[in-house]
Write a protein that holds these residues in place. Structure first.
Motif, short mmCIF file in Angstrom:
data_model
loop_
_atom_site.label_atom_id
_atom_site.label_comp_id
_atom_site.label_asym_id
_atom_site.label_seq_id
_atom_site.Cartn_x
_atom_site.Cartn_y
_atom_site.Cartn_z
N ASP A 73 -31.79 112.75 -63.57
CA ASP A 73 -30.62 112.58 -62.71
C ASP A 73 -30.41 111.11 -62.33
O ASP A 73 -29.28 110.62 -62.32
CB ASP A 73 -30.78 113.44 -61.45
CG ASP A 73 -29.55 113.39 -60.55
OD1 ASP A 73 -28.48 113.85 -60.99
OD2 ASP A 73 -29.66 112.90 -59.41
N LYS A 114 -21.84 113.97 -67.21
CA LYS A 114 -21.74 114.80 -66.00
C LYS A 114 -22.47 116.13 -66.15
O LYS A 114 -22.88 116.73 -65.16
CB LYS A 114 -20.27 115.03 -65.64
CG LYS A 114 -19.60 113.82 -65.01
CD LYS A 114 -18.08 113.93 -65.01
CE LYS A 114 -17.57 115.10 -64.22
NZ LYS A 114 -16.08 115.12 -64.19
N THR A 115 -22.65 116.60 -67.38
CA THR A 115 -23.34 117.87 -67.58
C THR A 115 -24.85 117.74 -67.45
O THR A 115 -25.57 118.75 -67.53
CB THR A 115 -23.01 118.47 -68.96
OG1 THR A 115 -23.51 117.60 -69.99
CG2 THR A 115 -21.52 118.66 -69.14
N ARG A 117 -26.41 116.06 -64.75
CA ARG A 117 -26.82 115.75 -63.39
C ARG A 117 -27.78 116.83 -62.87
O ARG A 117 -27.94 117.88 -63.48
CB ARG A 117 -25.59 115.63 -62.49
CG ARG A 117 -24.71 114.43 -62.85
CD ARG A 117 -23.39 114.46 -62.10
NE ARG A 117 -22.59 115.59 -62.50
CZ ARG A 117 -21.38 115.85 -62.00
NH1 ARG A 117 -20.86 115.06 -61.07
NH2 ARG A 117 -20.70 116.90 -62.42
N GLN A 120 -26.62 120.53 -62.54
CA GLN A 120 -26.40 121.16 -63.84
C GLN A 120 -27.73 121.44 -64.55
O GLN A 120 -27.89 122.46 -65.22
CB GLN A 120 -25.50 120.27 -64.70
CG GLN A 120 -24.03 120.27 -64.31
CD GLN A 120 -23.76 119.52 -63.02
OE1 GLN A 120 -24.52 118.63 -62.64
NE2 GLN A 120 -22.68 119.87 -62.35
N ARG A 123 -29.41 124.52 -63.23
CA ARG A 123 -28.78 125.70 -63.81
C ARG A 123 -29.22 125.88 -65.27
O ARG A 123 -29.42 127.01 -65.74
CB ARG A 123 -27.26 125.58 -63.75
CG ARG A 123 -26.68 125.57 -62.35
CD ARG A 123 -25.16 125.69 -62.37
NE ARG A 123 -24.60 125.46 -61.06
CZ ARG A 123 -24.01 124.33 -60.68
NH1 ARG A 123 -23.89 123.33 -61.54
NH2 ARG A 123 -23.52 124.20 -59.47
N PHE A 124 -29.32 124.77 -65.97
CA PHE A 124 -29.76 124.75 -67.36
C PHE A 124 -31.12 125.45 -67.49
O PHE A 124 -31.31 126.35 -68.33
CB PHE A 124 -29.85 123.29 -67.80
CG PHE A 124 -29.93 123.04 -69.28
CD1 PHE A 124 -29.98 124.08 -70.19
CD2 PHE A 124 -29.94 121.75 -69.76
CE1 PHE A 124 -30.06 123.83 -71.55
CE2 PHE A 124 -30.02 121.49 -71.11
CZ PHE A 124 -30.08 122.53 -72.01
N GLU A 127 -31.00 129.21 -66.81
CA GLU A 127 -30.41 130.02 -67.88
C GLU A 127 -31.49 130.63 -68.76
O GLU A 127 -31.34 131.74 -69.25
CB GLU A 127 -29.48 129.16 -68.74
CG GLU A 127 -28.11 128.93 -68.16
CD GLU A 127 -27.26 130.18 -68.19
OE1 GLU A 127 -27.43 131.01 -69.11
OE2 GLU A 127 -26.41 130.32 -67.30
N GLU A 458 -20.42 123.67 -71.79
CA GLU A 458 -21.03 123.64 -70.47
C GLU A 458 -22.52 123.31 -70.57
O GLU A 458 -23.16 123.55 -71.60
CB GLU A 458 -20.89 125.01 -69.79
CG GLU A 458 -19.47 125.41 -69.48
CD GLU A 458 -19.38 126.79 -68.87
OE1 GLU A 458 -18.35 127.10 -68.25
OE2 GLU A 458 -20.35 127.57 -69.02
N ALA A 459 -23.07 122.78 -69.47
CA ALA A 459 -24.51 122.57 -69.41
C ALA A 459 -25.22 123.91 -69.55
O ALA A 459 -24.83 124.90 -68.95
CB ALA A 459 -24.88 121.91 -68.09
#
Length: 494
Positions: A73, A114-115, A117, A120, A123-124, A127, A458-459
């Motif tokens: 980040d 931006k994907t 950061r 994200q 979340r990555f 997943e 998307e990320a």
């Protein structure tokens, strides 16, 4: 003409003076760039691989995944800062090596970075792992016992250079699973991966030796140096991007015990329902579709080649094709197409001629196929009133629009290419979206996006329908039986 020279790659522990360097030359407009890429001997590659393995074991594997995300980040924050030297050199030199318009690269980099950061990336990880803490230590499982995920000690990346900074995807994946990472630069874009490695080392010096960035020509048919073979022999996992022939050449060189994760050529397409084709929605949708065609001149695996457009709306498929042509013309004025190599120009001309021959063969009944706009334009839209199987265009902003009576007609047109399917952009009402997504998923489509987002994943997307992180790790389980057997041996058992 202004000439610049840059040394690429990232070689912790190696003396640059003892390394052989190959010169790659690039030019765009009045800018010329010479990039020196490192060519390592087998001994140098062995030493580099050992250093990366050891450093990642000492530093990267002892960090919590949240700490790694924080480091990435910080690096991404600098890349998003247009006053930062790393961002400035990316904006200055990536257009020169790629040939893409500088504004296209600038906007593309911002959207891409931006994907990655912190929010994200969390979340990555989520997943692929219901409990991301399995990357840090053993965690309890619902069935009893515990489980932990271990990344490879040495992950080798073989990157493609069709899109600037593309190496960021797999490099961040390798960091998140705490692997030692060595990446092979693509000759088409040999700059960004080395910059990112240096930036990470600046942001968090303890991990400076946990990764390296090297180069060799092609798939690595070594001459006397043997660097590629030495690295492949040491890799636990190899992650590779590129053409199918190149991927097959890499596969043949790997030991049978090495995990190989290839990502080859893919075909993208769009589907437009009649419900999206009223006089207000259709022009706006065509504008979004044009962005998907324009971004990096369709070089991404997610770029569209065909739009299937349903009849029955207030705007006909032929009129939609006209809107799309107009938007591509507008975008060319803002983001000019890059100059084409001779072979690319020939491919575009051949594709256009194929469309024109189909139109001529229709005879007196009127053209079922036609090329919209001048063939000399820096974009091409072909329209067909007859069903056309999914097929690659010549890229370089060449797109086919096909009129269909029903959305279900698209499925048999794309199904024969199931091995090459990836992204489908869909503009349809919710019920249509989910029904069609089920049909397309069954024949091989792995990603469904909005039109306008096809070329901006998307990320955390599941690349080619697989897991970005889960495929890189091995799981170690402590079964409940082992836990129960350990209890009588504890000091408190007596």
């Amino acid at each position: 003409m202004t000439l610049h020279r840059i040394q690429a790659g990232y070689l912790p522990g190696l003396d640059a003076a003892e390394v052989d360097w190959q010169l790659l030359s690039f030019a765009q407009g009045d800018q010329a760039l010479e990039v020196e890429v490192p060519v390592l001997s087998a001994a140098q590659m062995d030493a580099l691989a050992a250093r990366v393995r050891q450093a990642s074991a000492r530093h990267l594997k002892t960090m919590a995944v949240s700490e790694i995300i924080a480091v990435v980040d910080q690096a991404i924050a600098r890349l998003l800062d247009r006053s930062d030297p790393y961002r400035q050199q990316a904006e200055a030199y990536l257009p020169v090596v790629s040939g893409y318009d500088s504004d296209m690269v600038r906007l593309g980099l911002t959207g891409f970075f931006k994907t990655f950061r912190a929010a994200q990336l969390h979340r990555f990880v989520a997943e692929d792992f219901a409990n991301p803490k399995v990357l840090d230590g053993f965690q309890p499982t619902p069935k009893g016992g515990a489980v932990r995920a271990f990344g490879p000690d040495l992950l080798v990346h073989n990157w493609a250079g069709n899109v600037p900074a593309l190496a960021l995807w797999s490099m961040v994946c390798g960091l998140l699973v705490k692997a030692g990472n060595i990446g092979k630069l693509p000759s088409a874009e040999p700059l960004f991966a080395g910059w990112f490695a240096r930036l990470l080392a600046e942001v968090h010096p303890p991990i400076a030796d946990c990764f390296a960035v090297v180069w060799w020509r092609g798939a690595g048919e070594d001459g006397a140096s043997g660097g590629a073979s030495a690295l492949y022999a040491q890799a636990d996992t190899v992650l590779a991007y590129g053409g199918n022939e190149a991927l097959d050449a890499i596969r043949r060189r790997l030991p049978v015990t090495t995990r190989f994760l290839p990502h080859g050529h893919k075909l993208g397409f769009g589907v437009v329902s009649a419900t999206a084709l009223d006089t207000l929605k259709a022009p706006a949708l065509a504008r979004l579709a044009a962005w998907d065609v324009m971004r990096y001149d369709q070089q991404g695996c997610y770029s569209p080649h065909v739009f299937y457009v349903q009849r029955g709306g207030a705007v006909s498929p032929r009129a939609f094709a006209g809107y799309l042509a107009g938007e591509l013309a507008n975008l060319h004025r803002r983001f000019p197409r890059r100059p084409l190599a001779v072979e690319d120009s020939a491919a575009v001309a051949k594709w256009q001629q194929g469309v024109e021959w189909k139109a001529l063969s229709a005879g007196a009944e009127g053209p079922a196929d036609q090329l919209i706009g001048a063939s000399s334009a820096a974009w091409s839209v072909a329209y067909s009133d007859t069903l056309q199987p999914l097929a690659p265009t010549a890229m370089q902003r060449t797109i086919q629009v096909v009129g269909v009576d029903a959305l279900d007609d698209v499925v048999p047109l794309v199904a024969p290419h199931s091995r090459f399917l990836q992204t489908a952009g869909i503009a349809a009402a919710p019920a249509e979206l989910f029904r069609l997504a089920g049909l397309l998923g069954a024949v091989g489509v792995t990603r469904i996006s909005a039109i306008g987002s096809m070329s901006a994943p998307e990320a955390g997307w599941h690349h080619d329908g697989r897991f970005n992180l889960l495929d890189l790790v091995r799981m170690t389980e402590i079964e409940q039986s082992a836990e129960l057997a350990a209890e009588p041996l504890a000091p408190y058992a007596d």
